[in-house]
Write a protein that holds these residues in place. Structure first.
Motif, mmCIF file in Angstrom:
data_model
loop_
_atom_site.group_PDB
_atom_site.id
_atom_site.type_symbol
_atom_site.label_atom_id
_atom_site.label_comp_id
_atom_site.label_asym_id
_atom_site.label_seq_id
_atom_site.Cartn_x
_atom_site.Cartn_y
_atom_site.Cartn_z
ATOM 1 N N THR A 165 0.739 -1.111 0.017
ATOM 2 C CA THR A 165 -0.021 0.037 -0.022
ATOM 3 C C THR A 165 0.949 1.388 -0.041
ATOM 4 O O THR A 165 0.666 2.071 -0.482
ATOM 5 C CB THR A 165 -0.942 0.131 1.201
ATOM 6 O OG1 THR A 165 -1.725 -1.326 1.234
ATOM 7 C CG2 THR A 165 -1.850 1.249 1.247
ATOM 8 N N THR A 166 2.163 1.154 0.623
ATOM 9 C CA THR A 166 3.012 2.423 0.819
ATOM 10 C C THR A 166 4.073 2.450 -0.254
ATOM 11 O O THR A 166 4.754 3.552 -0.232
ATOM 12 C CB THR A 166 3.297 2.379 2.183
ATOM 13 O OG1 THR A 166 4.290 1.319 2.335
ATOM 14 C CG2 THR A 166 2.252 2.435 3.247
ATOM 15 N N ALA A 167 4.111 1.403 -1.307
ATOM 16 C CA ALA A 167 5.241 1.537 -1.969
ATOM 17 C C ALA A 167 5.510 2.595 -2.976
ATOM 18 O O ALA A 167 6.631 3.051 -3.088
ATOM 19 C CB ALA A 167 4.902 0.202 -3.069
ATOM 20 N N ALA A 168 4.190 3.364 -3.183
ATOM 21 C CA ALA A 168 4.421 4.428 -3.958
ATOM 22 C C ALA A 168 4.169 5.839 -3.330
ATOM 23 O O ALA A 168 4.371 6.946 -3.999
ATOM 24 C CB ALA A 168 3.337 4.441 -5.222
ATOM 25 N N LEU A 169 4.207 5.721 -2.047
ATOM 26 C CA LEU A 169 4.044 6.987 -1.426
ATOM 27 C C LEU A 169 5.313 7.673 -1.144
ATOM 28 O O LEU A 169 6.380 7.267 -1.207
ATOM 29 C CB LEU A 169 3.574 6.792 0.177
ATOM 30 C CG LEU A 169 2.233 6.080 0.241
ATOM 31 C CD1 LEU A 169 1.681 5.939 1.532
ATOM 32 C CD2 LEU A 169 1.356 6.982 -0.387
ATOM 33 N N PRO A 170 5.216 9.077 -1.531
ATOM 34 C CA PRO A 170 6.516 9.721 -1.482
ATOM 35 C C PRO A 170 7.088 10.294 -0.330
ATOM 36 O O PRO A 170 8.243 10.810 0.032
ATOM 37 C CB PRO A 170 6.248 11.168 -2.357
ATOM 38 C CG PRO A 170 4.701 11.421 -1.957
ATOM 39 C CD PRO A 170 4.149 9.987 -1.853
#
Length: 386
Positions: free
Chosen positions: A328-333
């Protein structure tokens, strides 16, 4: 002529009312009566961090009635009414009027208070403390107990007392003056809650410190609590001598917030205090919540808008499923870490987070500024700090 006299009388009355109003501005009042104390001196004293200071006093008459005043402060402050060694503890957080009805020489326990919920709670805590002392004395005088039996019984007594105070007073409203008061209750010469070496008790101090940091920023009592909690964590860290500890001793002195060290979604250890110099939105989150996507969208908008100006987001997940969290957090900056202890985490206690989600703003100096309930417009609050 009679009409002129009436006008003058009216003007004089108005002037007196105006003077009375000015005299009461910025003052709090403690009023009431103490029976069976004729000719006794009643003192109103400020219980400061370092000393007890007389504020006002009166010699009681036959009716025992009194009115005492003091200057109101911006943050809650603590006082006591005293005749000899009989004491009634009070807290004041505004220009309120507190009424006391008591009789001497039992005024320390047998009194009625109105006009302040905080003072009523302090009375409850004070009476409980006196009862605890009586129970401890009875244990000590019980000659049938061995030393070990006495120690075990006293420990059970203290544990039960602390559990009651924590659950029914402190954790329900850690921002209230009575919760602060409860932290400094004593049994004999020792604090009931040990902020120096007891890990669980340090959590209690930290919860109240965080609330005072946010609700009464800059208050000396809040800063003192914060320092006590930080020093306690350092002591525990030193005693444990554990490199895996949440808050390393060498960092604890530098942190203006209660520090956090957790692994991010790439396995790197990320420390909250390392973000000093940036404005930080500290977010406590559960990605498994139904409203999580909406919240993430809101955070992404804030991050895109202000990251270049110095905003960072430090987001803690308390999700049980680590694989789900990583996906879920893989693409969060921003910085996304996870606490494997989940909703049982100490950090939720340290920051007084009774329910998720929750967020705080931290300024560039590493000082906790506000929590979500204090912000009607988080965008505007971030702009103030950048």
């Amino acid at each position: 002529m009679r009409r002129n006299r009436m006008i003058l009388a009216s003007a004089a009355a108005t002037a007196l009312l105006s003077l009375a109003s000015c005299d009461n501005q910025g003052k709090f009042t403690v009023t009431g009566e103490i029976a069976n104390a004729q000719d006794s001196m009643l003192y109103l004293e400020n219980v400061g961090l370092e000393e007890i200071t007389p504020i006002d006093s009166v010699q009681l008459g036959a009716d025992g009635q009194f009115t005492l005043k003091g200057n109101a402060s911006e943050a809650p402050e603590f006082y006591r009414l005293r005749i000899d060694d009989q004491i009634i503890n009070l807290s004041v957080d505004s220009t309120e009027t507190i009424s006391i009805k008591a009789q001497y020489p039992q005024m320390a326990t047998e009194y009625e208070v109105s006009g302040s919920d905080n003072c009523q709670k302090i009375k409850e805590l004070s009476v409980m403390q006196i009862r605890l002392h009586e129970q401890a004395v009875n244990l000590e005088s019980n000659t049938s107990l061995t030393r070990q039996e006495f120690t075990d019984s006293l420990q059970k007594l203290l544990s039960a007392y602390k559990d009651k105070v924590k659950t029914e007073y402190i954790f329900q409203h850690p921002d209230k003056p009575y919760s602060y008061f409860a932290l400094f209750q004593t049994l004999g010469r020792y604090l009931i809650f040990d902020p120096h070496s007891n890990r669980d008790d340090i959590k209690v101090f930290a919860a109240v410190a965080t609330s005072w940091d946010t609700y009464y920023p800059g208050a000396l009592r809040g800063q003192n609590l914060h320092n006590i909690a930080i020093e306690g964590m350092k002591n525990v860290r030193i005693m444990q001598a554990n490199e895996e500890a949440v808050i390393p001793a060498e960092k604890v002195e530098e942190a203006g917030v209660i520090d956090i060290l957790l692994p991010d979604n790439k396995g790197q250890q990320r420390r909250l205090s390392d973000l000093k110099g940036q404005v930080v939105l500290l977010d406590f989150h559960l990605f498994s919540m139904e409203d999580s996507p909406k919240r993430i969208l809101m955070l992404r908008e804030l991050y895109n808008k202000y990251h270049a100006q110095g905003l960072e987001i430090y987001q803690i997940s308390f999700d049980a499923d680590e694989h789900f969290w990583k996906q879920t957090t893989a693409a969060l900056p921003w910085i996304s870490v996870r606490d494997a202890d989940g909703i049982q985490s100490d950090k939720l206690i340290y920051y007084n987070v009774p329910a998720l989600p929750e967020y705080f703003l931290i300024d560039r100096g590493n000082n906790l500024v506000k929590r979500s309930q204090q912000m009607s417009d988080v965008d505007a609050e971030i702009r103030k700090l950048l």
